[in-house]
Design a protein around this motif. Sequence first.
Motif, PDB file in Angstrom:
ATOM      1  N   HIS A  44     -22.429  15.988 -13.585  1.00 31.75           N
ATOM      2  CA  HIS A  44     -23.746  16.148 -14.148  1.00 31.75           C
ATOM      3  C   HIS A  44     -24.294  17.684 -13.600  1.00 31.75           C
ATOM      4  O   HIS A  44     -24.089  18.280 -12.503  1.00 31.75           O
ATOM      5  N   ASP A  45     -25.108  18.115 -14.633  1.00 29.75           N
ATOM      6  CA  ASP A  45     -26.061  19.456 -14.211  1.00 29.75           C
ATOM      7  C   ASP A  45     -27.061  19.034 -13.270  1.00 29.75           C
ATOM      8  O   ASP A  45     -27.650  17.968 -13.584  1.00 29.75           O
ATOM      9  N   VAL A  46     -27.543  19.536 -12.161  1.00 29.05           N
ATOM     10  CA  VAL A  46     -28.310  19.157 -11.313  1.00 29.05           C
ATOM     11  C   VAL A  46     -29.267  20.272 -10.842  1.00 29.05           C
ATOM     12  O   VAL A  46     -29.037  21.398 -10.545  1.00 29.05           O
ATOM     13  N   LEU A  47     -30.534  19.864 -10.873  1.00 26.11           N
ATOM     14  CA  LEU A  47     -31.616  20.750 -10.478  1.00 26.11           C
ATOM     15  C   LEU A  47     -32.056  20.001  -9.060  1.00 26.11           C
ATOM     16  O   LEU A  47     -32.722  19.080  -9.063  1.00 26.11           O
ATOM     17  N   GLY A  48     -31.909  20.645  -8.004  1.00 24.39           N
ATOM     18  CA  GLY A  48     -32.067  20.301  -6.708  1.00 24.39           C
ATOM     19  C   GLY A  48     -33.235  21.014  -6.060  1.00 24.39           C
ATOM     20  O   GLY A  48     -33.449  22.324  -5.605  1.00 24.39           O
ATOM     21  N   ILE A  49     -34.402  20.352  -5.844  1.00 18.04           N
ATOM     22  CA  ILE A  49     -35.670  21.151  -5.144  1.00 18.04           C
ATOM     23  C   ILE A  49     -35.551  20.667  -3.557  1.00 18.04           C
ATOM     24  O   ILE A  49     -35.636  19.480  -3.331  1.00 18.04           O
ATOM     25  N   ALA A  50     -35.294  21.516  -2.586  1.00 18.43           N
ATOM     26  CA  ALA A  50     -35.126  21.010  -1.335  1.00 18.43           C
ATOM     27  C   ALA A  50     -35.345  22.289  -0.328  1.00 18.43           C
ATOM     28  O   ALA A  50     -34.928  23.465  -0.846  1.00 18.43           O
ATOM     29  N   GLN A  51     -35.903  21.947   0.777  1.00 17.04           N
ATOM     30  CA  GLN A  51     -36.378  23.165   1.771  1.00 17.04           C
ATOM     31  C   GLN A  51     -34.967  23.511   2.418  1.00 17.04           C
ATOM     32  O   GLN A  51     -33.931  22.907   2.244  1.00 17.04           O
ATOM     33  N   THR A  52     -35.021  24.761   2.903  1.00 16.92           N
ATOM     34  CA  THR A  52     -34.165  25.146   3.760  1.00 16.92           C
ATOM     35  C   THR A  52     -33.814  24.314   5.118  1.00 16.92           C
ATOM     36  O   THR A  52     -34.905  23.782   5.379  1.00 16.92           O
ATOM     37  N   GLY A  53     -32.753  24.230   5.389  1.00 20.76           N
ATOM     38  CA  GLY A  53     -32.506  23.337   6.641  1.00 20.76           C
ATOM     39  C   GLY A  53     -32.347  21.899   6.414  1.00 20.76           C
ATOM     40  O   GLY A  53     -32.260  21.174   7.218  1.00 20.76           O
ATOM     41  N   THR A  54     -32.039  21.610   4.877  1.00 20.73           N
ATOM     42  CA  THR A  54     -31.928  20.252   4.585  1.00 20.73           C
ATOM     43  C   THR A  54     -30.592  19.831   4.338  1.00 20.73           C
ATOM     44  O   THR A  54     -30.200  18.562   3.980  1.00 20.73           O
ATOM     45  N   PHE A 204     -29.465  19.196 -19.858  1.00 23.08           N
ATOM     46  CA  PHE A 204     -29.673  17.637 -19.619  1.00 23.08           C
ATOM     47  C   PHE A 204     -29.735  17.291 -18.034  1.00 23.08           C
ATOM     48  O   PHE A 204     -28.971  16.507 -17.653  1.00 23.08           O
ATOM     49  N   PRO A 205     -30.294  18.226 -17.329  1.00 18.37           N
ATOM     50  CA  PRO A 205     -30.158  18.212 -15.925  1.00 18.37           C
ATOM     51  C   PRO A 205     -30.601  17.050 -15.173  1.00 18.37           C
ATOM     52  O   PRO A 205     -31.843  16.465 -15.693  1.00 18.37           O
TER      53      PRO A 205
END
Length: 453
Positions: A44-54, A204-205
């Motif tokens: 899959h295409d992925v859109l990841g929203i995550a803080q640094t250090g995770t 289509f992420p």
Amino acid sequence: MQTTQITFEDFKLNRQLLNAIEEAGYSKPTPIQEQAIPLIQAGHDVLGIAQTGTGKTAAYSLPLLMKIKYAQGVHARALILAPTRELVMQITSAIKQFSQYTDIRTVALFGGVGTKAQIEGIESGVDIIVATPGRFMDLYLKEIVVVKHLTTLVLDEADKMMDMGFMPQIRRMLEIVPRKRQNLLFSATFADKVERLSFEFLEFPTRIEVTPQATAAEMVEQVLYELPNFGTKINLLTYLLQSSDEFKRVLIFTRSREIAGFVYKYLLRKVVPEEEIRVIHANKGQNTRTNAMEAFKEGSVRVLVATDVASRGIDITEVSHVFNFDVPLIYEDYVHRIGRTGRANNIGKAITFMTMADAYHIRKIEKIIRTEIPQKPLPADLEILTTPKPEQQEMLREIDAQKRKEDPTFLGAFHEKKKIYPTRIKPEKKGQKEGRRGSGTGSGKGSSRSKRR
């Protein structure tokens, strides 16, 4: 009902990767890894929203290494783009650590150093390229890099890349890389600009958001001090850093390299021994910056003064304190700065200095992180300096500009004074002229004689 804890074994990674993960000290996946790895493995295409250090670097690099499996051919099959040299080096280091028991070849491309070693690395055969957009395009245009074999494209810290003006290079890159590929986009924030990029870049992420977007790290205690001027900020920083037992490993962020240089020299003169402090910014050579980072990471350097060039390129688990000596003007950078501490389940502390001109920016930051930063009173024995007049006026002008930004009809304190002054004078002059005309000879002749005299 008891839930079973997911392990890296559950991702069906090969033994070489599992051995490297264990050796790196990772016992269980982080939330971003738990969600992203299976999706990336499934193509899959992925859109990841995550803080640094995770743990997002491992979240995309582990399935990528599993997909590549082993060295093959001469040309790269995966490209990872990052905004800064430091972050490129950090990602490369992580990938090499995870792939140490494989023959997969990774090359880092970034500016600030000569191209010879980087070209040799590419020409000797490469599977993964980690690069800043500028250096990558330079080598592509020189026909050093071949892109037709790329099957995976990763944009890491997409929001920062856009803030740094890399959008033209990214758009050009999207035109030259093969259309049939897997796309992964990771960002600490999901601002409107990132959303627009995701429409251009992803198909289509599946969106993953492990924490509310742009919230500050949970393991970080945040503190705000209100100070009247630059001199008192320096005094408070010096005052706090005298406690070397509490402030064991300190990162100080400034707004410009000039301020970074001043803070470094002042602390060196007043409170921190030469062997325990370093400064890094864009004017420093790459080797100097790398050596300073390594010394800070090892713990031989206690204090590192930096501009935002370092806010996303430091992966050090034991930073005890982050100082925002200057409030960042790109508000998302606040999240990235304080994300340098409170990593790997360690408690950290972020201390921000605010002048009256910074209050506007703090309100904007609090809106983004969805929480109020607790304000602390100044130490009773802190020396508070008088604000010099030029600095006072500069802050007032800045506040005027902020008010004008919110309300375009606002004229500002300085503007109003200038406007009032001539309106007081003009009626008086007009009255004087009328008086002359009314006394004596003809208005025209009298007027012209007065002028000649």
